[in-house]
Design a protein around this motif. Structure first.
Motif, short mmCIF file in Angstrom:
data_model
loop_
_atom_site.label_atom_id
_atom_site.label_comp_id
_atom_site.label_asym_id
_atom_site.label_seq_id
_atom_site.Cartn_x
_atom_site.Cartn_y
_atom_site.Cartn_z
N CYS A 1 0.84 -1.21 0.00
CA CYS A 1 0.00 0.00 0.00
C CYS A 1 0.87 1.25 0.00
CB CYS A 1 -0.91 -0.01 1.23
SG CYS A 1 -2.04 1.40 1.31
N SER A 2 0.54 2.22 -0.86
CA SER A 2 1.30 3.47 -0.95
C SER A 2 0.80 4.51 0.04
CB SER A 2 1.21 4.04 -2.37
OG SER A 2 -0.12 4.44 -2.66
N HIS A 3 -0.33 4.24 0.70
CA HIS A 3 -0.94 5.17 1.66
C HIS A 3 -1.31 6.49 0.99
CE1 HIS A 3 0.71 2.16 4.25
NE2 HIS A 3 1.94 2.61 4.16
N GLU A 4 -1.69 6.40 -0.27
CA GLU A 4 -2.07 7.60 -1.02
C GLU A 4 -3.39 7.38 -1.75
OE1 GLU A 4 1.18 8.57 -3.59
OE2 GLU A 4 2.50 9.17 -1.95
N GLY A 5 -4.37 6.85 -1.02
CA GLY A 5 -5.68 6.63 -1.61
C GLY A 5 -5.96 5.22 -2.03
N ASP A 6 -5.07 4.27 -1.70
CA ASP A 6 -5.30 2.87 -2.06
C ASP A 6 -6.51 2.33 -1.30
OD1 ASP A 6 -2.67 3.69 -2.60
OD2 ASP A 6 -1.99 1.62 -2.78
N ALA A 7 -7.21 1.40 -1.92
CA ALA A 7 -8.36 0.78 -1.27
C ALA A 7 -7.92 0.03 -0.01
CB ALA A 7 -9.04 -0.20 -2.25
N GLY A 8 -8.68 0.20 1.06
CA GLY A 8 -8.38 -0.51 2.30
C GLY A 8 -7.17 0.00 3.02
N CYS A 9 -6.80 1.27 2.81
CA CYS A 9 -5.62 1.83 3.46
C CYS A 9 -5.93 2.20 4.90
CB CYS A 9 -5.11 3.06 2.70
SG CYS A 9 -3.68 3.85 3.48
N ALA A 10 -5.33 1.51 5.85
CA ALA A 10 -5.57 1.79 7.27
C ALA A 10 -4.98 3.12 7.69
CB ALA A 10 -4.97 0.66 8.11
N VAL A 11 -3.90 3.55 7.03
CA VAL A 11 -3.26 4.82 7.38
C VAL A 11 -4.17 5.98 7.03
CG1 VAL A 11 -1.35 6.37 6.84
CG2 VAL A 11 -0.92 3.94 7.18
N MET A 12 -4.77 5.96 5.82
CA MET A 12 -5.69 7.02 5.43
C MET A 12 -6.89 7.06 6.37
SD MET A 12 -4.47 8.70 2.84
CE MET A 12 -2.88 8.53 3.67
N ALA A 13 -7.36 5.88 6.76
CA ALA A 13 -8.50 5.82 7.68
C ALA A 13 -8.15 6.44 9.03
CB ALA A 13 -8.95 4.37 7.85
N ALA A 14 -6.92 6.16 9.50
CA ALA A 14 -6.48 6.71 10.78
C ALA A 14 -6.32 8.23 10.70
CB ALA A 14 -5.17 6.06 11.20
N LEU A 15 -5.86 8.72 9.57
CA LEU A 15 -5.72 10.17 9.38
C LEU A 15 -7.10 10.85 9.40
CD1 LEU A 15 -2.96 10.25 6.61
CD2 LEU A 15 -2.73 11.12 8.93
N GLU A 16 -8.04 10.26 8.69
CA GLU A 16 -9.38 10.84 8.63
C GLU A 16 -10.08 10.80 9.98
OE1 GLU A 16 -11.33 8.64 5.58
OE2 GLU A 16 -10.08 9.47 3.95
N ALA A 17 -9.78 9.78 10.76
CA ALA A 17 -10.41 9.65 12.08
C ALA A 17 -9.69 10.46 13.15
CB ALA A 17 -10.45 8.18 12.48
N GLY A 18 -8.58 11.08 12.79
CA GLY A 18 -7.83 11.86 13.77
C GLY A 18 -6.98 11.01 14.69
N GLU A 19 -6.81 9.73 14.35
CA GLU A 19 -6.00 8.84 15.19
C GLU A 19 -4.52 8.95 14.87
OE1 GLU A 19 -7.66 5.05 14.33
OE2 GLU A 19 -9.59 5.46 15.32
N LEU A 20 -4.21 9.54 13.74
CA LEU A 20 -2.82 9.75 13.32
C LEU A 20 -2.67 11.19 12.88
CD1 LEU A 20 0.03 8.67 12.64
CD2 LEU A 20 -0.86 7.97 10.41
N ASP A 21 -1.65 11.85 13.42
CA ASP A 21 -1.42 13.26 13.12
C ASP A 21 -0.89 13.43 11.70
OD1 ASP A 21 -1.02 16.11 13.92
OD2 ASP A 21 1.08 15.59 13.60
N GLN A 22 -1.45 14.36 10.95
CA GLN A 22 -1.05 14.58 9.57
C GLN A 22 0.40 15.02 9.46
OE1 GLN A 22 -3.00 14.14 6.60
NE2 GLN A 22 -0.91 14.28 5.78
#
Length: 362
Positions: A293-314
């Motif tokens: 996963c490139s963490h740049e919009g890939d399907a099922g990306c847990a990193v993007m989900a964590a960013l959107e949920a505020g669980e990971l700081d941008q």
């Protein structure tokens, strides 16, 4: 300088086991305290003395290297231990390093530059004014963790900040268990909080940008009166004062290496340090649907989900991406450079062998 024990300057069983009794009968061990062009200043049981840098370099080239990330990082460094001939102080070899702090050398060519060797603790120094930058601290942390030393973040110039406690809290979030101290280095009693890392036999180094108060802090810890500069009004930055690395004895029993401010800090091969530093990001990334996963919009990306949920700081994720890309590029370039050096060495050896055979045949 009067005689003192090797333990006072950082001698430990790790180094002791590298020297045989026979070698100690005809040789002495001493530690590099400064590098002055053609001469290297040493500290040993008899005090200070100097040896030719050229001879010390020859000893370095014959030494082994297993300290964290040491591959390709050559050159005698402040903090190194050398075995010397007792009669003429000729350098026999550099002892294997316990830890090694190095970075990518300044400039376009990718090669490692040794900062200091055999360190126990690295004080990452930054100030509580305009210099405070979490992403820059992460760079220093990656180098420190790669080196194998203990990082301690020291936030200086606390008097110039309205809420230093908040900056301390932000820094503490960068790595699990990270120790952060906040102080005004001009007040010597405030520097006492650092003395537990500066006890007998301990080696520490100051690492940070120019003008953050490293020399002032070194003076507060007892190095003597190193030159210090004031604050520039236009940007709140201190003036650069230290121009060369040097090892200083501390009254608390340890030694401190005062290091020039780092103007350009790019990471060399630093995979272990980054893996340790960004373990929280990597734990999230393991839950991505695809292993590449490139963490740049890939399907099922847990990193993007964590960013959107505020669980990971941008900001932290952007720093993770930037530093990993940088070290990957420099790591590849270093490997290519080492391969070129090996090929060049083989070519020179072949040329010398051919010349020798021609002389023998004539």
């Amino acid at each position: 300088m009067s005689n003192f024990s090797l333990r006072n300057i950082g001698w430990k069983p790790f180094f002791q086991q590298q020297v045989s009794l026979e070698e100690l009968e005809t040789g002495v061990v001493a530690r590099v305290s400064a590098h002055h062009g053609s001469q290297i200043l040493m500290l040993g049981e008899a005090g200070e003395f100097s040896i030719p840098a050229q001879l010390a370099q020859a000893a370095d080239e014959s030494a082994g290297g297993t300290a964290a990330g040491e591959a390709g990082a050559c050159g005698i460094a402040v903090g190194d231990w050398l075995l010397l001939d007792a009669q003429d102080h000729r350098a026999i070899r550099r002892l294997e390093r316990d830890t090694l702090l190095f970075r990518k050398a300044a400039g376009e060519e990718v090669k490692p530059q040794v900062i200091a060797a055999n360190l126990d603790t690295i004080f990452i120094v930054t100030s509580c004014n305009e210099d405070f930058n979490l992403s820059r601290i992460e760079r220093y942390l990656a180098l420190t963790l790669q080196a194998g030393a203990t990082p301690v973040v020291v936030l200086t110039k606390a008097d110039l900040c309205e809420n230093p406690a908040e900056l301390r809290h932000q820094a503490e979030q960068l790595h699990a268990g990270l120790l952060v101290e906040t102080l005004d280095a001009r007040e010597s009693e405030q520097a006492d909080v650092l003395k537990s890392w500066c006890g007998p036999g301990q080696s520490v180094v100051l690492l940070g940008s120019s003008g953050v108060g490293k020399s002032t802090l070194a003076n507060a810890l007892g190095t003597g009166q190193l030159a210090t500069g004031g604050i520039r009004e236009k940007d709140g930055k201190g003036r650069h004062t230290t121009t060369a690395r040097s090892l200083h004895l501390l009254p608390s029993g340890g030694v401190l290496i005062d290091n020039p401010g780092v103007r350009e800090l790019q990471l060399p091969a630093c995979e272990e340090g980054l893996t340790d530093l960004f373990e929280d990001v990597l734990v999230i990334a393991r839950n991505c649907r695809f292993s590449n996963c490139s963490h740049e919009g890939d399907a099922g990306c847990a990193v993007m989900a964590a960013l959107e949920a505020g669980e990971l700081d941008q900001r932290r994720f952007a720093s993770f991406q930037k530093l990993n890309a940088e070290q990957a590029h420099n790591s590849r370039s270093l490997a290519e450079r080492r391969e070129r050096d090996r090929k060049t060495g083989r070519m020179y050896k072949s040329m010398i062998d051919k010349k020798r055979r021609r002389r023998e045949e004539s």
